[in-house]
Scaffold this motif. Structure first.
Motif, PDB file in Angstrom:
ATOM      1  N   GLU A  64       3.373  23.531   1.661  1.00  0.00           N
ATOM      2  CA  GLU A  64       3.052  22.507   2.662  1.00  0.00           C
ATOM      3  C   GLU A  64       2.358  21.316   2.016  1.00  0.00           C
ATOM      4  OE1 GLU A  64       2.504  25.246   6.701  1.00  0.00           O
ATOM      5  OE2 GLU A  64       0.783  24.867   5.397  1.00  0.00           O
ATOM      6  N   ILE A  65       1.526  21.580   1.033  1.00  0.00           N
ATOM      7  CA  ILE A  65       0.849  20.474   0.338  1.00  0.00           C
ATOM      8  C   ILE A  65       1.864  19.568  -0.347  1.00  0.00           C
ATOM      9  CG2 ILE A  65      -0.679  19.911  -1.602  1.00  0.00           C
ATOM     10  CD1 ILE A  65      -2.321  22.415  -0.839  1.00  0.00           C
ATOM     11  N   GLN A  66       2.889  20.161  -0.952  1.00  0.00           N
ATOM     12  CA  GLN A  66       3.931  19.350  -1.590  1.00  0.00           C
ATOM     13  C   GLN A  66       4.684  18.524  -0.547  1.00  0.00           C
ATOM     14  OE1 GLN A  66       4.522  18.931  -4.951  1.00  0.00           O
ATOM     15  NE2 GLN A  66       5.827  17.301  -4.142  1.00  0.00           N
ATOM     16  N   ILE A  67       4.949  19.121   0.615  1.00  0.00           N
ATOM     17  CA  ILE A  67       5.615  18.389   1.698  1.00  0.00           C
ATOM     18  C   ILE A  67       4.747  17.226   2.165  1.00  0.00           C
ATOM     19  CG2 ILE A  67       6.411  18.564   4.096  1.00  0.00           C
ATOM     20  CD1 ILE A  67       7.202  21.468   3.489  1.00  0.00           C
ATOM     21  N   VAL A  68       3.429  17.467   2.242  1.00  0.00           N
ATOM     22  CA  VAL A  68       2.492  16.411   2.644  1.00  0.00           C
ATOM     23  C   VAL A  68       2.559  15.247   1.655  1.00  0.00           C
ATOM     24  CG1 VAL A  68       0.036  15.839   2.886  1.00  0.00           C
ATOM     25  CG2 VAL A  68       0.937  17.937   3.919  1.00  0.00           C
ATOM     26  N   LYS A  69       2.556  15.552   0.371  1.00  0.00           N
ATOM     27  CA  LYS A  69       2.621  14.485  -0.654  1.00  0.00           C
ATOM     28  C   LYS A  69       3.925  13.694  -0.536  1.00  0.00           C
ATOM     29  CE  LYS A  69       1.692  17.105  -4.302  1.00  0.00           C
ATOM     30  NZ  LYS A  69       1.376  17.473  -5.703  1.00  0.00           N
ATOM     31  N   ASP A  70       5.025  14.405  -0.333  1.00  0.00           N
ATOM     32  CA  ASP A  70       6.320  13.724  -0.189  1.00  0.00           C
ATOM     33  C   ASP A  70       6.330  12.834   1.049  1.00  0.00           C
ATOM     34  OD1 ASP A  70       7.160  15.047  -2.442  1.00  0.00           O
ATOM     35  OD2 ASP A  70       8.243  16.635  -1.351  1.00  0.00           O
ATOM     36  N   SER A  71       5.711  13.296   2.113  1.00  0.00           N
ATOM     37  CA  SER A  71       5.659  12.520   3.355  1.00  0.00           C
ATOM     38  C   SER A  71       4.834  11.253   3.162  1.00  0.00           C
ATOM     39  CB  SER A  71       5.058  13.367   4.482  1.00  0.00           C
ATOM     40  OG  SER A  71       5.819  14.522   4.709  1.00  0.00           O
ATOM     41  N   PHE A  72       3.691  11.379   2.470  1.00  0.00           N
ATOM     42  CA  PHE A  72       2.865  10.199   2.192  1.00  0.00           C
ATOM     43  C   PHE A  72       3.662   9.165   1.408  1.00  0.00           C
ATOM     44  CE2 PHE A  72      -1.476  12.616   2.210  1.00  0.00           C
ATOM     45  CZ  PHE A  72      -1.370  12.755   3.591  1.00  0.00           C
ATOM     46  N   LEU A  73       4.364   9.625   0.375  1.00  0.00           N
ATOM     47  CA  LEU A  73       5.133   8.706  -0.466  1.00  0.00           C
ATOM     48  C   LEU A  73       6.216   8.006   0.349  1.00  0.00           C
ATOM     49  CD1 LEU A  73       5.726   7.599  -3.295  1.00  0.00           C
ATOM     50  CD2 LEU A  73       7.233   9.570  -3.668  1.00  0.00           C
ATOM     51  N   GLU A  74       6.862   8.755   1.224  1.00  0.00           N
ATOM     52  CA  GLU A  74       7.927   8.185   2.057  1.00  0.00           C
ATOM     53  C   GLU A  74       7.394   7.078   2.958  1.00  0.00           C
ATOM     54  OE1 GLU A  74      10.511   9.707   5.904  1.00  0.00           O
ATOM     55  OE2 GLU A  74       9.958  11.183   4.362  1.00  0.00           O
ATOM     56  N   VAL A  75       6.242   7.331   3.612  1.00  0.00           N
ATOM     57  CA  VAL A  75       5.673   6.337   4.532  1.00  0.00           C
ATOM     58  C   VAL A  75       5.173   5.117   3.765  1.00  0.00           C
ATOM     59  CG1 VAL A  75       3.832   5.903   6.204  1.00  0.00           C
ATOM     60  CG2 VAL A  75       5.067   8.074   6.257  1.00  0.00           C
ATOM     61  N   ILE A  76       4.478   5.364   2.661  1.00  0.00           N
ATOM     62  CA  ILE A  76       3.898   4.244   1.905  1.00  0.00           C
ATOM     63  C   ILE A  76       4.978   3.372   1.276  1.00  0.00           C
ATOM     64  CG2 ILE A  76       2.487   3.662  -0.108  1.00  0.00           C
ATOM     65  CD1 ILE A  76       0.792   6.153   0.616  1.00  0.00           C
ATOM     66  N   MET A  77       6.042   3.975   0.782  1.00  0.00           N
ATOM     67  CA  MET A  77       7.134   3.177   0.228  1.00  0.00           C
ATOM     68  C   MET A  77       7.792   2.331   1.307  1.00  0.00           C
ATOM     69  SD  MET A  77       6.981   3.541  -2.900  1.00  0.00           S
ATOM     70  CE  MET A  77       8.368   2.444  -3.164  1.00  0.00           C
ATOM     71  N   GLY A  78       7.779   2.831   2.530  1.00  0.00           N
ATOM     72  CA  GLY A  78       8.289   2.014   3.635  1.00  0.00           C
ATOM     73  C   GLY A  78       7.427   0.797   3.877  1.00  0.00           C
ATOM     74  N   MET A  79       6.122   0.934   3.619  1.00  0.00           N
ATOM     75  CA  MET A  79       5.199  -0.204   3.792  1.00  0.00           C
ATOM     76  C   MET A  79       5.348  -1.212   2.659  1.00  0.00           C
ATOM     77  SD  MET A  79       1.936   2.121   4.872  1.00  0.00           S
ATOM     78  CE  MET A  79       0.789   0.901   4.300  1.00  0.00           C
ATOM     79  N   PHE A  80       5.679  -0.710   1.444  1.00  0.00           N
ATOM     80  CA  PHE A  80       5.783  -1.588   0.270  1.00  0.00           C
ATOM     81  C   PHE A  80       7.232  -1.929  -0.064  1.00  0.00           C
ATOM     82  CE2 PHE A  80       1.566   0.210  -0.477  1.00  0.00           C
ATOM     83  CZ  PHE A  80       0.847  -0.927  -0.797  1.00  0.00           C
ATOM     84  N   HIS A  81       8.131  -1.932   0.950  1.00  0.00           N
ATOM     85  CA  HIS A  81       9.534  -2.223   0.666  1.00  0.00           C
ATOM     86  C   HIS A  81       9.686  -3.655   0.129  1.00  0.00           C
ATOM     87  CE1 HIS A  81       8.926  -3.802   4.744  1.00  0.00           C
ATOM     88  NE2 HIS A  81       9.878  -4.673   4.446  1.00  0.00           N
ATOM     89  N   GLU A  82      10.737  -3.825  -0.650  1.00  0.00           N
ATOM     90  CA  GLU A  82      10.966  -5.136  -1.278  1.00  0.00           C
ATOM     91  C   GLU A  82      11.342  -6.171  -0.237  1.00  0.00           C
ATOM     92  OE1 GLU A  82      13.793  -4.967  -4.362  1.00  0.00           O
ATOM     93  OE2 GLU A  82      12.719  -3.465  -5.534  1.00  0.00           O
ATOM     94  N   ARG A  83      10.834  -7.368  -0.405  1.00  0.00           N
ATOM     95  CA  ARG A  83      11.173  -8.481   0.478  1.00  0.00           C
ATOM     96  C   ARG A  83      11.942  -9.545  -0.325  1.00  0.00           C
ATOM     97  NH1 ARG A  83       8.606  -8.525   5.335  1.00  0.00           N
ATOM     98  NH2 ARG A  83       6.881  -7.070   5.611  1.00  0.00           N
ATOM     99  N   ILE A  84      12.757 -10.319   0.369  1.00  0.00           N
ATOM    100  CA  ILE A  84      13.481 -11.415  -0.281  1.00  0.00           C
ATOM    101  C   ILE A  84      12.496 -12.535  -0.596  1.00  0.00           C
ATOM    102  CG2 ILE A  84      15.262 -13.165   0.056  1.00  0.00           C
ATOM    103  CD1 ILE A  84      16.655 -11.197   1.912  1.00  0.00           C
TER     104      ILE A  84
END
Length: 657
Positions: A628-648
């Motif tokens: 579950e801890i590994q799933i939590v880490k993967d979930s954090f990365l997924e959400v944060i990468m959505g916040m830092f997505h590349e912009r034009i």
């Protein structure tokens, strides 16, 4: 308490007023039936009439007709045989005929011996035809004499025979005719039983008059009054009722208690929750009994199932609904209504999975009303319920669903508050930005507010993935740093200038102020009556971690500070939700310090934060597994990468030209 109160309720509502009557008296008032009562005298009269009208079943024995024809054919054979024996005198021929066929007169024997063979064959054919007509439809024993009278009529219509020949034919048939139609006892008895079974009992429905004012009390009416429990041996009736109620309640309590103990032990060992369950059941039952005076079909029994489902879970709601439905049936005695309560309550137990707002409870009430109508219509038609009564009852039972939802909406805040139960609807209310604490955070600590929103997104996503309470994690994240409202500028996210108040005080005091936001947050949460689950997350979201910045600042200055003075008071996270909020809080703060927020750098930082918490023993009481801890880490990365997505990168106007 549950046993005693429900015992009193059941006995009160099923006990009837007692009257003292005597046969032949004139009733001084009309007496209505408190339950359905059979009018046994009228029922027996209908059965008697049906039995009398039941047709007896007869069977025809075809061998008898064949035997009659054989006997008559034997007579004609003997006559023809004697006619050709010229060595015998007439008297000798008559003697032989008398010996074998003494059943006809001597005159007819003489007539037969004097007829030509063709004439004898013709007479035999007439006789057989008449026998076929009589015997084919069957002749009962009691009808033989009547049939013999009819035989003369048949021969009178035959012109080709003389009177003596007709007499011979009549005597032959009358001498040999026998009954061939007999009563079939087995099938007749079956017809009688079917006629008895087809008779519907004469029932005086609940609420209808057994006796009308001014009516003379007959033995029949007295019997019905006794069956209704209105007259008769009051002590005997009461003893049986007391025993019956006691047994029903013991069985129902045992069933409910065993289920909770085996499948919901957390409720069984928490007196507060167990008390709430029983109080909900009794409250709805009492309200239902009160509105029963208007109509039993408007009883809001499904309300109990809805409340229990929302507050304690659908499984307990199902069992509780069954118990309440049986108790209601004891009072009402209506099978159709029992099925309505059972079906609609079971449906209501699952409505909590679709509820996000309180208005959805009303929508659920409308759905329950429709379920009530369909159930009542189905069982009403099966039981041949009067169509007008069925339509009216369906309208009323639809209103029962709406009344149930109104009771739930009105009483739910009371149960939530006084029994400290956290529901999804309460959490959704707390997540509203117009909540007083959140409004203060937005204005007074905008950086903390923004940080809390991001932590909420991280925690919610992670809890969804591991099957924890994602809504609780999100809402608890919104409030986890509430304590920063007391000294907002001592926290980096709320400092909008280079002026840092920590530069003006010693590190030990700075650490004390930082740690203090936990205790202040708990105070604010309790002051605003936030649920205990959220208060616990506020307490636990830093666990016993070290305020590392100020601790190592002193260490770098050559001092040897006491590490315990720089650790939070705890406790460590006790639930998966609190642990996830801790990891989300620390990860979000750490990621904001990354100068180049690439996927690799962010992933590395999340691993570093989470591994640090594990090594420090902060997650040991949270029940989080390594998977579950590994799933939590993967979930954090997924959400944060959505916040830092590349912009034009938009070009300047001069570059376009």
């Amino acid at each position: 308490m549950f046993f005693i109160i429900n015992f009193i309720l059941l006995y009160t509502f099923i006990s009837n007023d007692k009257y003292s009557f005597k046969i032949g008296e004139v009733a001084q008032e009309s007496i209505t039936a408190s339950r359905d009562v059979e009018n046994k005298v009228q029922t027996e009269a209908l059965i008697k009439r049906a039995v009398e009208q039941a047709e007896p079943v007869y069977r025809i024995n075809p061998t008898i007709q064949a035997e009659i024809k054989a006997d008559i054919d034997g007579f004609f054979y003997d006559v023809k045989r004697l006619k050709v024996q010229e060595d015998l005198e007439l008297e000798q021929k008559l003697e032989q005929l008398r010996k074998d066929h003494f059943i006809i007169s001597e005159k007819s024997m003489n007539t037969a011996l004097g007829m030509k063979s063709e004439k004898l064959d013709s007479l035999k054919n007439y006789i057989f035809e008449i026998i076929n007509q009589i015997m084919s439809s069957g002749v009962k024993k009691e009808d033989i004499e009547l049939e013999k009278e009819n035989i003369s009529g048949f021969f009178e219509e035959i012109d080709k025979l003389s009177q003596d020949e007709k007499l011979l034919g009549i005597e032959l048939i009358n001498a040999n005719i026998k009954a061939n139609k007999f009563l079939d006892m087995e099938k007749t008895q079956q017809n009688i039983e079917e006629a008895q079974d087809s008779v519907e009992k004469v029932i005086i429905k609940k609420g209808e008059n057994i006796i009308t004012k001014g009516e003379v009390i007959s033995a029949e009416k007295m019997d019905m009054l006794k069956k209704a429990g209105i007259s008769g041996d009051s002590l005997k009736d009461d003893i049986f009722k007391l025993a019956g109620i006691t047994l029903i309640l013991i069985v129902m309590e045992t069933l409910l208690g065993m289920y909770i103990y085996l499948f919901k032990k957390s409720v069984f060992v928490k007196e507060r929750q167990l008390l709430m369950l029983l109080m909900i059941m009794m409250s709805i039952f009492i309200i239902s009994l009160i509105v029963n005076a208007v109509s039993p079909y408007i009883m809001p029994m499904a309300g109990a199932s809805m409340l229990i489902s929302i507050l304690l879970g659908s499984n307990i709601a199902l069992v509780s609904n069954m118990v309440l439905s049986i108790m209601a049936y004891v009072v009402i005695g209506d099978v159709n209504l029992f099925m309505v309560f059972l079906v609609s309550g079971s449906f209501a137990a699952f409505t909590r999975f679709n509820m996000g707002q309180r208005r959805s409870v009303i929508i659920s009430g409308l759905k329950i009303g429709l379920i009530n109508v369909m159930t009542l219509a189905a069982f009403g038609m099966l039981s041949s319920m009067d169509i007008k009564r069925l339509i009216v009852s369906c309208i009323v039972v639809f209103l029962s669903g709406i009344l149930s939802s109104i009771l739930v909406v009105g009483s739910l805040p009371i149960w939530e508050h006084y029994f400290d139960v956290l529901t999804s609807m309460k959490l959704l209310e707390l997540s509203n930005p117009n909540n007083e604490i959140l409004k203060r955070m937005l204005i007074e600590t905008p950086g903390t507010y923004h940080h809390s929103m991001i932590v909420g997104n991280l925690a919610e996503r992670a809890c969804e993935r591991i099957g924890a309470n994602s809504l609780l994690a999100r809402v608890a994240s919104y409030y986890h740093d509430t304590g920063k409202l007391t000294r907002p500028y001592f926290f980096k996210e709320n400092q909008f200038t280079n002026d840092n108040p920590h530069d003006k005080i010693v590190p030990s005091l700075s650490a004390q102020i930082i740690k203090e936001h936990i205790t202040r947050g708990v105070e604010i949460a309790k002051k605003h009556k936030l649920p205990n689950e959220i208060v616990n997350v506020i307490k636990e979201h830093h666990g016993t971690t070290l305020v590392a910045y100020f601790y190592y600042k002193l260490k770098n200055e050559g001092q040897n500070p006491d590490e315990m003075q720089f650790r939070y008071a705890g406790p460590k996270p006790q639930t998966r939700e609190a642990a996830v909020v801790m990891l989300a809080d620390s990860s979000e703060a750490a990621i904001r310090s990354i100068k180049e927020p690439t996927r690799e750098n962010i992933s590395h930082m999340i691993d570093k934060v989470v591994n640090g918490k594990i090594e420090d023993g902060q997650l040991e009481n949270s029940d989080l597994t390594l998977k579950e801890i590994q799933i939590v880490k993967d979930s954090f990365l997924e959400v944060i990468m959505g916040m830092f997505h590349e912009r034009i990168e938009y070009p300047e106007e001069k570059d376009i030209k």
